[in-house]
Design an enzyme around this catalytic site. Structure first.
Site, PDB file in Angstrom:
ATOM      1  CG  HIS A 119      -0.449  -0.043   2.537  1.00  0.00           C
ATOM      2  ND1 HIS A 119      -0.019   1.097   3.181  1.00  0.00           N
ATOM      3  CD2 HIS A 119      -0.268  -1.068   3.412  1.00  0.00           C
ATOM      4  CE1 HIS A 119       0.391   0.760   4.404  1.00  0.00           C
ATOM      5  NE2 HIS A 119       0.262  -0.546   4.569  1.00  0.00           N
ATOM      6  CG  ASP A 144      -2.896   4.087   2.646  1.00  0.00           C
ATOM      7  OD1 ASP A 144      -2.363   3.039   2.228  1.00  0.00           O
ATOM      8  OD2 ASP A 144      -3.889   4.073   3.385  1.00  0.00           O
ATOM      9  CG  ASP A 149       2.335   0.009   7.991  1.00  0.00           C
ATOM     10  OD1 ASP A 149       2.037  -0.541   6.936  1.00  0.00           O
ATOM     11  OD2 ASP A 149       1.502   0.282   8.875  1.00  0.00           O
ATOM     12  CD  GLU A 153      -3.335  -1.770   5.018  1.00  0.00           C
ATOM     13  OE1 GLU A 153      -3.479  -2.839   5.612  1.00  0.00           O
ATOM     14  OE2 GLU A 153      -2.859  -0.751   5.593  1.00  0.00           O
ATOM     15  CD  GLU A 154      -1.957   2.014   7.472  1.00  0.00           C
ATOM     16  OE1 GLU A 154      -2.766   1.643   8.335  1.00  0.00           O
ATOM     17  OE2 GLU A 154      -0.786   1.598   7.384  1.00  0.00           O
TER      18      GLU A 154
HETATM   19 ZN   LIG Z   1       0.576  -1.567   6.392  1.00  0.00          ZN
END
Ligand SMILES: [Zn+2]
Length: 434
Positions: free
Chosen positions: A81, A83, A113, A147-148
């Site tokens: 991802h 974002d 992340d 995704e977040e």
């Molecule tokens: Zn993640």
């Protein structure tokens, strides 16, 4: 073998992507487009033809396919991802969107992340293009938005509206796996994710008889709600071992020379010491009350009281979760899913898992690879609707004292350059051999 340029590029790309602020504050407040264009340009530079897709303006996803040499092999999805979660600059030692490389460490929101993995994927496919290498399986490369938050503008949208781009994919690899877990006693464990708990965010509503706060009232909504959330918060969920967790416990027990007794998992967890962290959140369902909302005046009994509960259930554990909630809430409190996501399970005896394991062991011969189940969730949940099994595989060799779990959504998120180099080498080896 990943070349020097790939090792340089993974650092440069991680840093550049961090500098592109893709903060996702939920509610649609995020712009992934510049990061998506950055990734697409690097894929195009590797001779690929990336497609940019948006459900909402600026919420851009990128998908590209690398044609494999064996048309009979199932395509593999490799995704990350774009974002990130918010970061408050005043809390950080280095500006969270600087992407600064200081003392061999790349700093910033997304360093772990998961702009690191996005950069690794880009570095690997570009190295292949320089070399003229083609993998055996088709690879579908996807960089996602959102995704977040809900994934509605990201993997959810791709799975619903563009399934053709993922035609034939049976498995996927993405975040949270194959990082170094130091047990404090000198052992280095590399957990590979082969499952995710499901998400059940619940809204509880207690109803009762509204009235004066000075009167007798046996139908007080606040009392009813309080009783229900106390029962939920204190509930001891029974132990349930999924195949992934069973394999994890068996392998960890073997590593520590502990006799495996899966009838007494709590005792086994105690004997595992710090390594128990890798499994303890995934041996049972959980439900934690997190929010309360009731009343507007001290001498008025409200007719309704509301609470929210963060529930998580194991693969195969959703029915038990539902019936348990019915029982714990009782007749006076209703509950519903405010948000629900499926649980996932991937086989640990698959050839793909074996290839991931072999790639880690080649570059970290001191490491012990074990499967694990993630306590939370990722984009793999959305892609599972297309029949794609998800593994968490973002290889990083990390020094002792570096708290990997604390980096996720944490202050001073950062990743060592050496860890990124390891990641490129391992990902390259895995994707070449899978
Ligand atoms: Zn993640």
């Amino acid at each position: 073998m990943a070349d020097q340029q790939a090792l340089d590029e993974v650092v440069e790309f991680t840093s550049d992507l961090i500098r592109i602020d893709t903060t996702n504050r939920s509610g649609g407040d995020c712009q992934e487009r510049p990061a998506a264009e950055y990734a697409a340009a690097r894929l195009a530079g590797a001779g690929l033809e990336p497609t940019l897709l948006e459900r909402t303006k600026g919420r851009t996803n990128v998908v590209a396919r690398i044609e494999g040499t064996d048309p009979s092999a199932d395509p593999l999805l490799v995704h990350g991802h774009l974002d990130v979660v918010p970061a408050e600059a005043r809390d950080w030692s280095v500006h969270p969107f600087s992407g600064e490389v200081r003392d061999g460490v790349v700093w910033g929101r997304g360093a772990v992340d998961m702009k690191n993995m996005d950069a690794m994927i880009l570095a690997v496919v570009r190295a292949w293009a320089r070399e003229g290498f083609r993998p055996r399986r088709d690879l579908v490369i996807a960089f996602t938005a959102d995704e977040e938050a809900s994934a509605e503008d990201g993997s959810g949208f791709l799975a619903d509206e563009h399934p053709g781009l993922f035609e034939g994919c049976t498995e996927g690899v993405s975040e949270s796996g194959a990082f170094t877990f130091h047990d404090g006693g000198g052992r280095q464990i590399y957990p590979i994710a082969a499952g995710e708990r499901g998400t059940g965010w619940l809204k509880l509503t207690a109803r009762g008889r509204a009235g004066h706060g000075s009167k007798v009232n046996k139908e007080n909504a606040v009392t009813r709600l309080a009783a229900a959330i106390t029962r939920i918060g204190e509930h001891e969920w029974p132990l349930r071992l999924t195949p992934t967790v069973r394999a994890a416990l068996t392998e960890l027990a073997a590593l520590y020379g502990i006799e495996t007794d899966l009838r007494d998992v709590d005792a086994l967890l105690e004997k595992l010491g710090p390594a128990a962290k890798l499994v303890e959140a995934t041996v049972r369902n959980s439900a934690n009350p997190t929010m309360l909302d009731a009343g507007y005046k001290i001498n008025v009994i409200p007719g309704e009281a509301v609470a929210h509960v963060d529930g998580r259930y194991l693969p195969g554990g959703e029915d038990e979760f539902r019936t348990t909630l019915d029982r714990l809430t009782g007749p006076d409190v209703e509950w519903e899913f405010h948000h629900r996501e499926v649980a996932l399970q991937a086989p640990v005896d698959s050839p793909t898992y074996a290839k991931m394991r072999a790639a880690v062991e080649e570059f970290a011969p001191e490491g012990h690879v074990v499967p694990y189940c993630m306590s939370g969730g990722t984009d793999a949940k959305q892609f599972s609707r297309l029949g794609i099994t998800g593994y968490g595989f973002t290889p990083l060799r990390l020094p002792e004292g570096y708290d990997y779990q604390a980096m996720f959504h944490g202050v001073d998120e950062r990743v060592p350059v050496e860890a990124l180099h390891f990641g490129v080498r391992v990902l390259d080896r895995f994707l070449r051999t899978v």
